[in-house]
Scaffold this motif. Structure first.
Motif, PDB file in Angstrom:
ATOM      1  N   ASP A   1     -12.008   3.152   0.441  1.00 63.01           N
ATOM      2  CA  ASP A   1     -11.016   2.158   0.031  1.00 63.01           C
ATOM      3  C   ASP A   1     -11.331   0.793   0.618  1.00 63.01           C
ATOM      4  OD1 ASP A   1      -9.511   3.709  -1.613  1.00 63.01           O
ATOM      5  OD2 ASP A   1      -7.882   4.084  -0.200  1.00 63.01           O
ATOM      6  N   LEU A  16      -1.744   9.340   4.299  1.00 64.36           N
ATOM      7  CA  LEU A  16      -2.586  10.522   4.125  1.00 64.36           C
ATOM      8  C   LEU A  16      -2.646  11.371   5.396  1.00 64.36           C
ATOM      9  CD1 LEU A  16      -5.505   9.180   1.910  1.00 64.36           C
ATOM     10  CD2 LEU A  16      -3.466  10.452   1.231  1.00 64.36           C
ATOM     11  N   LEU A  61      -4.818  -0.927   3.837  1.00 69.33           N
ATOM     12  CA  LEU A  61      -5.678   0.146   4.335  1.00 69.33           C
ATOM     13  C   LEU A  61      -4.945   0.979   5.393  1.00 69.33           C
ATOM     14  CD1 LEU A  61      -8.559   1.073   3.742  1.00 69.33           C
ATOM     15  CD2 LEU A  61      -9.316  -0.290   5.702  1.00 69.33           C
ATOM     16  N   SER A 115      -1.834   1.551   5.423  1.00 73.48           N
ATOM     17  CA  SER A 115      -0.875   2.407   4.713  1.00 73.48           C
ATOM     18  C   SER A 115      -1.553   3.680   4.220  1.00 73.48           C
ATOM     19  CB  SER A 115      -0.253   1.652   3.528  1.00 73.48           C
ATOM     20  OG  SER A 115      -1.177   1.484   2.474  1.00 73.48           O
ATOM     21  N   THR A 116      -2.805   3.568   3.791  1.00 74.76           N
ATOM     22  CA  THR A 116      -3.568   4.740   3.350  1.00 74.76           C
ATOM     23  C   THR A 116      -3.754   5.715   4.509  1.00 74.76           C
ATOM     24  OG1 THR A 116      -4.761   3.491   1.652  1.00 74.76           O
ATOM     25  CG2 THR A 116      -5.784   5.533   2.418  1.00 74.76           C
ATOM     26  N   GLY A 125       0.811  -1.206   0.000  1.00 75.68           N
ATOM     27  CA  GLY A 125       0.000   0.000   0.000  1.00 75.68           C
ATOM     28  C   GLY A 125       0.845   1.256   0.000  1.00 75.68           C
ATOM     29  N   THR A 181     -11.610   8.705   3.002  1.00 72.41           N
ATOM     30  CA  THR A 181     -10.848   7.994   1.972  1.00 72.41           C
ATOM     31  C   THR A 181     -10.644   6.539   2.356  1.00 72.41           C
ATOM     32  OG1 THR A 181      -9.660  10.018   1.371  1.00 72.41           O
ATOM     33  CG2 THR A 181      -8.661   7.924   0.714  1.00 72.41           C
ATOM     34  N   ALA A 182     -10.240   6.308   3.608  1.00 72.84           N
ATOM     35  CA  ALA A 182     -10.005   4.945   4.084  1.00 72.84           C
ATOM     36  C   ALA A 182     -11.298   4.134   4.072  1.00 72.84           C
ATOM     37  CB  ALA A 182      -9.410   4.971   5.485  1.00 72.84           C
ATOM     38  N   GLN A 238       0.999   4.610  -2.546  1.00 71.36           N
ATOM     39  CA  GLN A 238       0.751   5.978  -2.084  1.00 71.36           C
ATOM     40  C   GLN A 238       1.631   7.008  -2.772  1.00 71.36           C
ATOM     41  OE1 GLN A 238      -1.878   6.461  -0.252  1.00 71.36           O
ATOM     42  NE2 GLN A 238      -2.137   4.256   0.028  1.00 71.36           N
ATOM     43  N   CYS A 271      -4.917  12.827  -2.657  1.00 73.38           N
ATOM     44  CA  CYS A 271      -3.772  13.341  -1.905  1.00 73.38           C
ATOM     45  C   CYS A 271      -3.719  14.865  -1.994  1.00 73.38           C
ATOM     46  CB  CYS A 271      -2.483  12.724  -2.450  1.00 73.38           C
ATOM     47  SG  CYS A 271      -1.013  13.149  -1.502  1.00 73.38           S
TER      48      CYS A 271
END
Length: 207
Positions: free
Chosen positions: A46, A161, A154, A156-157, A9, A42-43, A13, A20
């Protein structure tokens, strides 16, 4: 699997996209906490996309008309966000429809605009379906391991962010109003360009 999903992930990114940019700008203009609501939105989307990919919803995206419909929807959303940014920077709110103001008027949050922006590209489901399929074939993963891998991605998002939101809030402490207007115009033109590019692709496929 959690670590592998997180590292995979994080690699994704670094391909900086509209979400972003939106979170960075939100943090610059409205602060860290407001931008964090966009990160959560966002998460959330996703996560929904990953579950949809695991359960095979991606198969429906292979139909030409469905794919075109989603592309058109995504392009319109990107263009609306772009016009919103540019009109805000130029103080031309009477001429353009500000999508984010509709939400911010009732809630001081970027959660719903972020959801709409991420959802403008539902073909991400196809991407995740491809990722999971490849992992299952190469590493012979069980369904539980696929869930753990997607959870790592997820995380990592959320991590990346949130870092973007922090950097945006930090930048907002010394960025001048003129610079903010310039950033809004650049972001708006980028969004409109991405939306126009998507519409052109739809036209080419339709022809």
């Amino acid at each position: 699997m959690l670590k592998k999903g997180f590292l995979f992930g994080m690699a994704l990114q670094f391909a900086v996209g509209p979400v972003c940019i939106f979170i960075f700008q939100t943090a610059t203009l409205q602060g860290f906490l407001t931008a964090v609501t966009a990160v959560l939105g966002t998460a959330f989307v996703d996560g929904v996309f990953m579950l949809a990919a695991i359960y095979g919803v991606a198969a429906a995206m292979k139909f030409k008309r469905i794919k075109m419909g989603f592309n058109i929807f995504g392009a319109i959303v990107l263009c609306l966000f772009g016009m919103s940014f540019v009109s805000d920077a130029l103080s031309a709110n009477a001429y353009f429809f500000r999508l984010d103001n509709m939400v911010h008027s009732s809630t001081n949050s970027a959660f719903l605009p972020a959801i709409l922006l991420v959802a403008s590209n539902p073909l991400t489901i196809v991407f995740w379906a491809g990722v999971f399929s490849t992992r299952v074939l190469e590493e012979e993963l069980r369904k539980r391991e696929v869930y753990v891998f997607s959870l790592g991605a997820l995380f990592s998002t959320l991590f990346f962010l949130t870092l973007v939101a922090y950097l945006g809030a930090w930048a907002g402490s010394f960025v001048t109003p003129v610079m903010m207007r310039g950033m809004s115009i650049i972001a708006g033109i980028l969004f409109i360009g991405l939306g126009a590019k998507s519409l052109l692709k739809v036209r080419e496929v339709g022809c």
